[in-house]
Design a protein around this motif. Structure first.
Motif, PDB file in Angstrom:
ATOM      1  N   SER A  94      30.163 -19.294  13.673  1.00  0.00           N
ATOM      2  CA  SER A  94      31.290 -18.888  14.510  1.00  0.00           C
ATOM      3  C   SER A  94      31.904 -17.582  14.026  1.00  0.00           C
ATOM      4  O   SER A  94      32.181 -16.681  14.826  1.00  0.00           O
ATOM      5  CB  SER A  94      32.347 -19.996  14.518  1.00  0.00           C
ATOM      6  OG  SER A  94      33.467 -19.605  15.249  1.00  0.00           O
ATOM      7  N   LEU A  97      29.514 -14.677  14.811  1.00  0.00           N
ATOM      8  CA  LEU A  97      29.594 -14.260  16.209  1.00  0.00           C
ATOM      9  C   LEU A  97      30.879 -13.475  16.486  1.00  0.00           C
ATOM     10  O   LEU A  97      30.869 -12.473  17.206  1.00  0.00           O
ATOM     11  CB  LEU A  97      29.515 -15.472  17.134  1.00  0.00           C
ATOM     12  CG  LEU A  97      28.146 -16.138  17.250  1.00  0.00           C
ATOM     13  CD1 LEU A  97      28.255 -17.467  17.978  1.00  0.00           C
ATOM     14  CD2 LEU A  97      27.179 -15.208  17.965  1.00  0.00           C
ATOM     15  N   TYR A 100      30.476 -10.068  14.987  1.00  0.00           N
ATOM     16  CA  TYR A 100      29.567  -9.301  15.835  1.00  0.00           C
ATOM     17  C   TYR A 100      30.327  -8.705  17.016  1.00  0.00           C
ATOM     18  O   TYR A 100      30.167  -7.533  17.349  1.00  0.00           O
ATOM     19  CB  TYR A 100      28.418 -10.189  16.315  1.00  0.00           C
ATOM     20  CG  TYR A 100      27.532  -9.553  17.356  1.00  0.00           C
ATOM     21  CD1 TYR A 100      26.607  -8.567  16.995  1.00  0.00           C
ATOM     22  CD2 TYR A 100      27.625  -9.921  18.689  1.00  0.00           C
ATOM     23  CE1 TYR A 100      25.798  -7.980  17.950  1.00  0.00           C
ATOM     24  CE2 TYR A 100      26.823  -9.339  19.646  1.00  0.00           C
ATOM     25  CZ  TYR A 100      25.909  -8.367  19.269  1.00  0.00           C
ATOM     26  OH  TYR A 100      25.114  -7.774  20.228  1.00  0.00           O
ATOM     27  N   CYS A 101      31.172  -9.528  17.641  1.00  0.00           N
ATOM     28  CA  CYS A 101      31.951  -9.049  18.788  1.00  0.00           C
ATOM     29  C   CYS A 101      32.945  -7.979  18.370  1.00  0.00           C
ATOM     30  O   CYS A 101      33.041  -6.929  19.011  1.00  0.00           O
ATOM     31  CB  CYS A 101      32.706 -10.203  19.447  1.00  0.00           C
ATOM     32  SG  CYS A 101      31.656 -11.374  20.302  1.00  0.00           S
ATOM     33  N   LEU A 105      30.249  -4.741  18.449  1.00  0.00           N
ATOM     34  CA  LEU A 105      30.397  -4.381  19.863  1.00  0.00           C
ATOM     35  C   LEU A 105      31.637  -3.527  20.125  1.00  0.00           C
ATOM     36  O   LEU A 105      31.560  -2.549  20.861  1.00  0.00           O
ATOM     37  CB  LEU A 105      30.443  -5.644  20.732  1.00  0.00           C
ATOM     38  CG  LEU A 105      29.158  -6.454  20.804  1.00  0.00           C
ATOM     39  CD1 LEU A 105      29.366  -7.686  21.675  1.00  0.00           C
ATOM     40  CD2 LEU A 105      28.009  -5.631  21.341  1.00  0.00           C
ATOM     41  N   TYR A 114      33.699  -6.678  25.878  1.00  0.00           N
ATOM     42  CA  TYR A 114      32.408  -7.291  25.568  1.00  0.00           C
ATOM     43  C   TYR A 114      32.249  -8.646  26.235  1.00  0.00           C
ATOM     44  O   TYR A 114      31.135  -9.100  26.428  1.00  0.00           O
ATOM     45  CB  TYR A 114      32.173  -7.401  24.066  1.00  0.00           C
ATOM     46  CG  TYR A 114      33.311  -7.988  23.280  1.00  0.00           C
ATOM     47  CD1 TYR A 114      33.484  -9.353  23.191  1.00  0.00           C
ATOM     48  CD2 TYR A 114      34.206  -7.168  22.608  1.00  0.00           C
ATOM     49  CE1 TYR A 114      34.518  -9.890  22.480  1.00  0.00           C
ATOM     50  CE2 TYR A 114      35.245  -7.695  21.881  1.00  0.00           C
ATOM     51  CZ  TYR A 114      35.393  -9.053  21.818  1.00  0.00           C
ATOM     52  OH  TYR A 114      36.423  -9.584  21.108  1.00  0.00           O
ATOM     53  N   ASP A 115      33.359  -9.286  26.609  1.00  0.00           N
ATOM     54  CA  ASP A 115      33.245 -10.560  27.300  1.00  0.00           C
ATOM     55  C   ASP A 115      32.715 -10.384  28.721  1.00  0.00           C
ATOM     56  O   ASP A 115      32.138 -11.301  29.290  1.00  0.00           O
ATOM     57  CB  ASP A 115      34.562 -11.318  27.310  1.00  0.00           C
ATOM     58  CG  ASP A 115      35.714 -10.491  27.853  1.00  0.00           C
ATOM     59  OD1 ASP A 115      35.629  -9.256  27.822  1.00  0.00           O
ATOM     60  OD2 ASP A 115      36.701 -11.089  28.313  1.00  0.00           O
ATOM     61  N   TYR A 118      28.789  -9.344  27.850  1.00  0.00           N
ATOM     62  CA  TYR A 118      28.066 -10.504  27.320  1.00  0.00           C
ATOM     63  C   TYR A 118      28.923 -11.752  27.567  1.00  0.00           C
ATOM     64  O   TYR A 118      29.617 -12.224  26.656  1.00  0.00           O
ATOM     65  CB  TYR A 118      27.805 -10.344  25.823  1.00  0.00           C
ATOM     66  CG  TYR A 118      27.022  -9.110  25.474  1.00  0.00           C
ATOM     67  CD1 TYR A 118      25.646  -9.070  25.636  1.00  0.00           C
ATOM     68  CD2 TYR A 118      27.659  -7.964  24.995  1.00  0.00           C
ATOM     69  CE1 TYR A 118      24.924  -7.936  25.330  1.00  0.00           C
ATOM     70  CE2 TYR A 118      26.946  -6.826  24.682  1.00  0.00           C
ATOM     71  CZ  TYR A 118      25.579  -6.811  24.846  1.00  0.00           C
ATOM     72  OH  TYR A 118      24.875  -5.700  24.546  1.00  0.00           O
ATOM     73  N   LEU A 121      29.071 -15.021  25.066  1.00  0.00           N
ATOM     74  CA  LEU A 121      29.482 -14.978  23.659  1.00  0.00           C
ATOM     75  C   LEU A 121      30.764 -15.759  23.384  1.00  0.00           C
ATOM     76  O   LEU A 121      30.826 -16.531  22.426  1.00  0.00           O
ATOM     77  CB  LEU A 121      29.666 -13.528  23.203  1.00  0.00           C
ATOM     78  CG  LEU A 121      28.398 -12.801  22.796  1.00  0.00           C
ATOM     79  CD1 LEU A 121      28.701 -11.361  22.437  1.00  0.00           C
ATOM     80  CD2 LEU A 121      27.734 -13.498  21.638  1.00  0.00           C
ATOM     81  N   ALA A 122      31.781 -15.570  24.187  1.00  0.00           N
ATOM     82  CA  ALA A 122      33.065 -16.247  23.930  1.00  0.00           C
ATOM     83  C   ALA A 122      32.944 -17.770  24.044  1.00  0.00           C
ATOM     84  O   ALA A 122      33.414 -18.482  23.140  1.00  0.00           O
ATOM     85  CB  ALA A 122      34.139 -15.705  24.858  1.00  0.00           C
ATOM     86  N   ILE A 124      30.271 -19.662  23.664  1.00  0.00           N
ATOM     87  CA  ILE A 124      29.414 -20.156  22.584  1.00  0.00           C
ATOM     88  C   ILE A 124      30.174 -20.153  21.264  1.00  0.00           C
ATOM     89  O   ILE A 124      30.135 -21.135  20.510  1.00  0.00           O
ATOM     90  CB  ILE A 124      28.117 -19.317  22.489  1.00  0.00           C
ATOM     91  CG1 ILE A 124      27.222 -19.605  23.692  1.00  0.00           C
ATOM     92  CG2 ILE A 124      27.380 -19.597  21.191  1.00  0.00           C
ATOM     93  CD1 ILE A 124      26.017 -18.693  23.799  1.00  0.00           C
ATOM     94  N   THR A 125      30.891 -19.061  20.980  1.00  0.00           N
ATOM     95  CA  THR A 125      31.664 -18.976  19.746  1.00  0.00           C
ATOM     96  C   THR A 125      32.726 -20.057  19.700  1.00  0.00           C
ATOM     97  O   THR A 125      32.933 -20.703  18.666  1.00  0.00           O
ATOM     98  CB  THR A 125      32.315 -17.583  19.622  1.00  0.00           C
ATOM     99  OG1 THR A 125      31.296 -16.586  19.732  1.00  0.00           O
ATOM    100  CG2 THR A 125      33.029 -17.417  18.304  1.00  0.00           C
TER     101      THR A 125
END
Length: 167
Positions: A94, A97, A100-101, A105, A114-115, A118, A121-122, A124-125
């Protein structure tokens, strides 16, 4: 002749809607002329240091000190180590990720939204973090019983507020 006149009026109407649509997409109406309203000019961002941030940081630090949090985690035999290890791995995923964001990003690539780029991502995190918190609650339940979710939530909020003050 009437057909030509109707087509001309249709073209005028179309151009008018196109102009209005451009203004709407830009967030500016016809009468604004690029000026902000007095409400928009007066709105200031909230300060990073505020009462509730200080409260959560002090509460988390107090719990960490008075419960001897890190010593208990390292030494206590009643902790369910399998669940604790799963929680550590999920928390690492978590945080990876999230970093990474934020770092890659946002800062490196310059992708502010970025949301939108991608969209997975939010969620999943968030799902991984919730699974990690459930694992930690199961692992630490034998130590603090009914107080475990409260303790872990306070720790989470303290770290979150500390990070928000630093960033």
């Amino acid at each position: 002749m009437a057909d030509l006149m109707a087509e001309s009026q249709f073209q005028t109407l179309r151009n008018r809607f196109k102009k209005d649509a451009e203004f709407l997409l830009r967030g500016v109406s016809d009468d604004d002329n690029g000026e902000k309203s007095s409400e928009d000019k007066e709105v200031k961002p909230l300060p990073r240091i505020n009462r509730h941030s200080i409260f959560w940081i002090i509460a988390a630090a107090g719990l960490t000190y008075y419960l001897d949090f890190f010593t208990v985690i390292m030494v206590d035999e009643s902790i369910k180590s399998w669940w604790f290890n799963v929680g550590v791995v999920l928390l690492a995923v978590s945080l990876g990720l999230a970093l990474y964001c934020i770092l890659y990003l946002d800062w490196f690539c310059g992708i502010q939204q970025y949301d939108e780029e991608y969209p997975a991502l939010a969620p999943i995190t968030t799902a991984v973090f919730i699974a990690a918190s459930c694992s930690f609650n199961i692992a630490l339940w034998p130590v603090w019983s009914i107080f475990t979710p409260i303790i872990l939530f306070t720790q989470f909020m303290g770290v979150l507020m500390l990070i928000s003050m630093l960033g």
